[in-house]
Write a protein that holds these residues in place. Sequence first.
Motif, PDB file in Angstrom:
ATOM      1  N   LEU A   1       0.786  -1.237   0.054  1.00  0.00           N
ATOM      2  CA  LEU A   1      -0.039  -0.008   0.057  1.00  0.00           C
ATOM      3  C   LEU A   1       0.791   1.296  -0.102  1.00  0.00           C
ATOM      4  CD1 LEU A   1      -2.882   0.945  -0.040  1.00  0.00           C
ATOM      5  CD2 LEU A   1      -2.860   0.966   2.520  1.00  0.00           C
TER       6      LEU A   1
ATOM      7  N   SER B   1       1.000   3.996  -3.098  1.00  0.00           N
ATOM      8  CA  SER B   1       0.492   5.072  -2.850  1.00  0.00           C
ATOM      9  C   SER B   1       1.583   6.231  -3.131  1.00  0.00           C
ATOM     10  CB  SER B   1      -0.055   5.158  -1.370  1.00  0.00           C
ATOM     11  OG  SER B   1      -0.839   4.522  -0.925  1.00  0.00           O
TER      12      SER B   1
ATOM     13  N   VAL C   1       1.179   9.459  -6.273  1.00  0.00           N
ATOM     14  CA  VAL C   1       1.165  10.718  -5.576  1.00  0.00           C
ATOM     15  C   VAL C   1       2.366  11.661  -6.433  1.00  0.00           C
ATOM     16  CG1 VAL C   1       1.146  12.401  -3.969  1.00  0.00           C
ATOM     17  CG2 VAL C   1      -0.195  10.404  -3.576  1.00  0.00           C
TER      18      VAL C   1
END
Length: 439
Positions: free
Chosen positions: A374, A378, A382
């Motif tokens: 995760l 992530s 971004v």
Amino acid sequence: MNNKTQTVGINEIPRFDKWIVLSIQHLFAMFGATILVPMLVGLSPAVALVSSGLGTLAYLIVTRGQIPAYLGSSFAFIMPLIAAISIGGPEGAMIGSFFAGIIYGIVALIIKQTGVSWLMNLLPPIVVGPVIMVIGLGLATVAIDMAMNDPVTESYSGTHFTVAMITLGITIIASAFFKGFFGLIPILIGITGGYTFAYTQGLVNFSAVREASWIQAPDFLVPFVTYTPDLNWAIVFIMVPIALVTLSEHIGDQMVLSKVTGKNFIRKPGLHRSIFGDGVATVLSSFLGAPPNTTYGENIGVVALTRVFSVFVIGGAAVTAIIFGFVGKVSALITTIPTAVMGGVSILLFGIIASSGLRMMIENKVDLGEKRNLIIASVILVIGIGGAFIEVNDAVQVSGMALATIVGIVLNFILPGRQKQTINEDEMFKTDKENNEAA
């Protein structure tokens, strides 16, 4: 997939009339996507056609005529090319492409000596999947701007947006409902349908086609002939890391082709040869002024559907692409395609690229319930989509997709719980034989 089910074998030369038809079929499968990339970044579609043809012929030579793969413009390099051109113009972008091709060559030499396991450890699905998503999502604003805005006034245009939506609708229908060969060329069908509608709206001007010669050399960018190369390390750092992503895609293509043809291309002629062939094709494109080349999923689909494995058919498609590049009226016709049409196609295409990254993680059973996975996904998303960058001495900038790739690789190595990922060639080949027996 035994010999009885093969329409044309890998080293078989079909009858001449059949040869021409089959080669044109392969050309059409890659045509829409290959001209789309240079049009999006501001390069010549005609040069891209010539480059794809020459790159494919070089690839066939490097792989000893054993892999039926066509090479075309790489979508992974769209954003890096746009950024590179904004810094150093098209000429500067070609320098970056050259170094990306060199990376292919270096990786090929290392694989020849050490095998492929280290590359799979460097680029596992948890890294490559989110980076591919960044490629698609990062291009979303480009597609929407092309679809909604009049390129002359650079403001919203209802006519242009309508054309884009009609183009998108035709492309979706072709993708979802068309079968057989036509189901493999939805991009080309969408562009053709959108172009026809755009003509009815007064957005197509044929003056360039009428003025163009039948035989006309494309606008090549040749180092030391049309320009003097100027090394810009900022461009190099933008372009080179993307080669790591396309390397992973290349391995996937080779594994699919291996299963389709019943041959273990990872072993023979070897992954090092196929990667080196990609590198040679990309270096060639940098000497001509075209986007970097890579193996094309569309053509793998054609091979799977038609059972035509002949490298001579692939070579015929390559020669035809080169000829098309020198037909001035064809090149001029390509330039008359409105940006709204390309924007409509791009909405679906860029979304599919992003979805492909998600699909890669799903198929490889990447568990996003695990904190390390995760975190990696992530941060990559971004940094890549948000436009983060690192600048050194106002001269070198590592930004966007390149920085996201590097950060993802680092996180994968330093976070606890990493599992090694390897390709078991024996198991893959065993699967091929089992598939053949089942067929």
